[in-house]
Structures are given as structure tokens and as C-alpha cells.
Design a protein around this motif. Sequence first.
Motif, PDB file in Angstrom:
ATOM      1  N   SER A  70       0.810  -1.220   0.000  1.00 34.85           N
ATOM      2  CA  SER A  70       0.000   0.000   0.000  1.00 34.85           C
ATOM      3  C   SER A  70       0.840   1.265   0.000  1.00 34.85           C
ATOM      4  O   SER A  70       0.315   2.371   0.141  1.00 34.85           O
ATOM      5  CB  SER A  70      -0.936  -0.001   1.217  1.00 34.85           C
ATOM      6  OG  SER A  70      -0.195  -0.047   2.421  1.00 34.85           O
ATOM      7  N   GLY A  71       2.159   1.132  -0.144  1.00 33.97           N
ATOM      8  CA  GLY A  71       3.031   2.288  -0.197  1.00 33.97           C
ATOM      9  C   GLY A  71       3.236   2.952   1.143  1.00 33.97           C
ATOM     10  O   GLY A  71       3.545   4.152   1.212  1.00 33.97           O
ATOM     11  N   ARG A  72       3.092   2.191   2.239  1.00 35.73           N
ATOM     12  CA  ARG A  72       3.218   2.765   3.575  1.00 35.73           C
ATOM     13  C   ARG A  72       4.536   2.415   4.246  1.00 35.73           C
ATOM     14  O   ARG A  72       4.682   2.519   5.462  1.00 35.73           O
ATOM     15  CB  ARG A  72       2.033   2.370   4.443  1.00 35.73           C
ATOM     16  CG  ARG A  72       0.723   2.752   3.784  1.00 35.73           C
ATOM     17  CD  ARG A  72      -0.414   3.039   4.720  1.00 35.73           C
ATOM     18  NE  ARG A  72      -1.520   3.642   3.959  1.00 35.73           N
ATOM     19  CZ  ARG A  72      -1.648   4.933   3.720  1.00 35.73           C
ATOM     20  NH1 ARG A  72      -0.747   5.781   4.192  1.00 35.73           N
ATOM     21  NH2 ARG A  72      -2.657   5.396   3.024  1.00 35.73           N
ATOM     22  N   THR A 113      -9.079  -1.397   8.174  1.00 45.39           N
ATOM     23  CA  THR A 113      -8.834  -1.983   6.854  1.00 45.39           C
ATOM     24  C   THR A 113      -8.344  -3.425   6.957  1.00 45.39           C
ATOM     25  O   THR A 113      -8.244  -4.108   5.949  1.00 45.39           O
ATOM     26  CB  THR A 113      -7.791  -1.153   6.080  1.00 45.39           C
ATOM     27  OG1 THR A 113      -6.580  -1.091   6.852  1.00 45.39           O
ATOM     28  CG2 THR A 113      -8.310   0.250   5.821  1.00 45.39           C
ATOM     29  N   SER A 114      -8.031  -3.865   8.161  1.00 48.07           N
ATOM     30  CA  SER A 114      -7.607  -5.245   8.369  1.00 48.07           C
ATOM     31  C   SER A 114      -7.769  -5.613   9.840  1.00 48.07           C
ATOM     32  O   SER A 114      -7.755  -4.744  10.711  1.00 48.07           O
ATOM     33  CB  SER A 114      -6.146  -5.459   7.929  1.00 48.07           C
ATOM     34  OG  SER A 114      -5.283  -4.570   8.600  1.00 48.07           O
ATOM     35  N   ILE A 115      -7.962  -6.911  10.085  1.00 43.55           N
ATOM     36  CA  ILE A 115      -8.070  -7.449  11.439  1.00 43.55           C
ATOM     37  C   ILE A 115      -6.984  -8.507  11.582  1.00 43.55           C
ATOM     38  O   ILE A 115      -6.740  -9.279  10.648  1.00 43.55           O
ATOM     39  CB  ILE A 115      -9.467  -8.058  11.683  1.00 43.55           C
ATOM     40  CG1 ILE A 115     -10.555  -7.004  11.438  1.00 43.55           C
ATOM     41  CG2 ILE A 115      -9.586  -8.625  13.100  1.00 43.55           C
ATOM     42  CD1 ILE A 115     -11.975  -7.569  11.434  1.00 43.55           C
ATOM     43  N   GLU A 119      -4.959   0.796   8.318  1.00 45.42           N
ATOM     44  CA  GLU A 119      -3.619   0.950   7.758  1.00 45.42           C
ATOM     45  C   GLU A 119      -3.385   2.308   7.114  1.00 45.42           C
ATOM     46  O   GLU A 119      -2.238   2.657   6.800  1.00 45.42           O
ATOM     47  CB  GLU A 119      -3.357  -0.163   6.747  1.00 45.42           C
ATOM     48  CG  GLU A 119      -3.314  -1.545   7.388  1.00 45.42           C
ATOM     49  CD  GLU A 119      -3.663  -2.657   6.409  1.00 45.42           C
ATOM     50  OE1 GLU A 119      -2.729  -3.177   5.762  1.00 45.42           O
ATOM     51  OE2 GLU A 119      -4.865  -2.990   6.287  1.00 45.42           O
ATOM     52  N   GLU A 120      -4.457   3.094   6.907  1.00 45.52           N
ATOM     53  CA  GLU A 120      -4.286   4.436   6.371  1.00 45.52           C
ATOM     54  C   GLU A 120      -3.423   5.291   7.290  1.00 45.52           C
ATOM     55  O   GLU A 120      -2.785   6.250   6.854  1.00 45.52           O
ATOM     56  CB  GLU A 120      -5.648   5.118   6.171  1.00 45.52           C
ATOM     57  CG  GLU A 120      -6.498   4.510   5.079  1.00 45.52           C
ATOM     58  CD  GLU A 120      -5.869   4.668   3.708  1.00 45.52           C
ATOM     59  OE1 GLU A 120      -5.338   5.758   3.424  1.00 45.52           O
ATOM     60  OE2 GLU A 120      -5.889   3.698   2.934  1.00 45.52           O
ATOM     61  N   PHE A 121      -3.410   4.941   8.587  1.00 45.67           N
ATOM     62  CA  PHE A 121      -2.692   5.734   9.570  1.00 45.67           C
ATOM     63  C   PHE A 121      -1.525   4.961  10.181  1.00 45.67           C
ATOM     64  O   PHE A 121      -1.101   5.247  11.302  1.00 45.67           O
ATOM     65  CB  PHE A 121      -3.657   6.214  10.656  1.00 45.67           C
ATOM     66  CG  PHE A 121      -4.806   7.006  10.113  1.00 45.67           C
ATOM     67  CD1 PHE A 121      -4.625   8.311   9.681  1.00 45.67           C
ATOM     68  CD2 PHE A 121      -6.075   6.444  10.003  1.00 45.67           C
ATOM     69  CE1 PHE A 121      -5.687   9.044   9.166  1.00 45.67           C
ATOM     70  CE2 PHE A 121      -7.142   7.162   9.491  1.00 45.67           C
ATOM     71  CZ  PHE A 121      -6.946   8.471   9.061  1.00 45.67           C
TER      72      PHE A 121
END
Length: 342
Positions: free
Chosen positions: A39-41, A215-217, A289-291
Amino acid sequence: MATPLGADTLTTVSREFVLPDFIDQIYLSSPMLFRLMRSGRVNVGGGLQIEQPILTSRLPTGGAYSGYDVLDVAPADTIKTAAWDWKQYYANVTIDGLTEARVNTPAAIADYVATYFDQARMDLTANLSLDLWANIPGATSPGAGFTANVKGLDGFKYAISDGSISGAGVYGGIDRGVTANAFWKANFDSSTTTLTLAALNTFFGACVKGGNAPTSIWSNRFNWNLYWSKIAAFNPTYNAPVQDTVRDEQMAQLGFTNLYFNNTPWIVDDYANGTNSSLSAGPTYFVNEEFVKLIVNEKRNFDMGDFRVPTNQDAMTSLIRFMGNLVVNNPRTQGVMTALAS
């Protein structure tokens, strides 16, 4: 007669033929590292420390107005800066002189040292994966399922907390115990012991803030099996062919077991238990995962040092080095259920 290749040649061959695959395999060996990379993180940076600006609240100004109304444009203190230390890891590749002298072509040495690099990769991945999930550097008395490695990553157990766990009160330099810093607390459930779809759904909803949802568990296989059994009981026709439509297929193809809940993949990572074990219950994390970022120092992104010859040994050693830290810059969109056991 075999001709020793020497440290310089060994370094060149390793960097050209072995190291590129080594780095890829690190990220492919851990489901969370892979997700962040995909995701580019995984961000590369530098500096004395890792700093991130944090939005703490909405602006008190702005809104509807009419005609010549005087508008309030006064500045407001709605941003804090959080900071994390750089954390360092290494794995060594050491080859004795006899072995090096026996292998006398670049292709042969590349094939041979690949085994040493595989071992270094597995050790480095294991150390990173354990601390990624379980480490609370400031904990004074580690309990079951977490570590207190002062030099290790600031793990998810540290980041996704309400501050009640020993050592997790101050995260990123911001004290969760201060009333004004309530925005820095994650959603935390330590009382629900029985996994039910209703309980999962309620907690999932608590982690949703506006348009931001998990976004995920994540859990170890023990807790994932609890979820699987609830699905099977709820839908007796559930079977292997059906699950192909209710999982993240790319993750599954890489060997990472997962199923969906609320259109969100529930992924198995036994390190989430803090012990790399699937034999007992552990925490279940709801991650947005956005953060989440893995910040990697640009000079230590699994960098390989030159092979060096000690003055008192017939051997050559190189270090694979990593420098970075895990950053969660919006804990209130994250959550963890710590007591699910049946």
C-alpha cells in the motif's frame, strides 16, 4: 588449485546476486510488512528522529455566514507533533576462510552464500516481526504476550492502547493520561471474553471514525479459528470453495491465511500473540492501515555492509542493517480486543 575470492569480491557478488532477493523476501515473509509495502506505507526518510504532525481536533472557526458578517479567522492550536526514536536491527553473515577458499567462482559463491543470507533473513524477520506486534519499550514488568525491548520497535501493542498497559501511557511523546489528549487513545476492550459476531461488529463500529474504518483485522491462528468456527456455525454450508470469495486472494496466494469480516480481511499472524504461538488466545487487532507507516532510514533500508576480515580469525563477516520504527499517527481509528478466548 582453488583461488580465494577475498572480501571485496564476496561483497560485490553478494550485493549483485543475493541482496535484492533478500530485501524482497523480508517484506514477503511477514503479512503486515507485505501489506504496508503493497500500500506504499513503507516510507524512507532521515533526520535526528521521526516526527509526524497530528490533527487533534476540528477548527473552532469556520461555518455559515451572511453578507458582511465579520468572519472569525483567529488561529487555533489543533496540531501537535508526535515523535519517535529510530530503532536499529542487524543480522550477520559470517563465512570462514576454509569455506571461502573452496568456492572459487562468482556463481558458486553466490549460490553458497545465499544459504547464509537465508538464515540471516529468517532471524532478522523473526526479530522485527515479534517487536512489530508485541514490543512496549517502556514497560517495567512485561506480562504474557509482550516484550519490553528498550532498543526495539514501538510495537502495535504499544501504539494500539488506551494507555492502561504498563509503559504505554506516553506514545510518540504524547501523554494519553492528559484529558486533552484523549484523541491519542485507541479503542480498547479487555472485558469481552467470548467471540461472537455481534461483539465483533459492535467493536468494529467503535473503531469507525467518520469515513475511516479498520482496513484489516489481525490475530494469531487460535483466535482466527474461533472466528472460523463462528462462521461455520452460522452458515453450515460454509466450505473451502466458498471461502475463495470471502478472502483477500493475493494474501492467500502468498500463504497468508485470511477471511473477511465486514468486508475487511482477518489475517493470521502468530506474532500478534506476542509469542509466535497459535496454541493459546491472544489479542485481536482492528487496524486502519491508512494511519500506519513503517518509517525506514534511507541509509539503513536492509543495507549490507562490506565483508570484513577480523585481525584474529580466518573468516569474513558482513552485517545486514535496518533502522526505522513503526508509526501509528491516529490511534483512535485503531482497536484491540485483548480477552477473546472462546
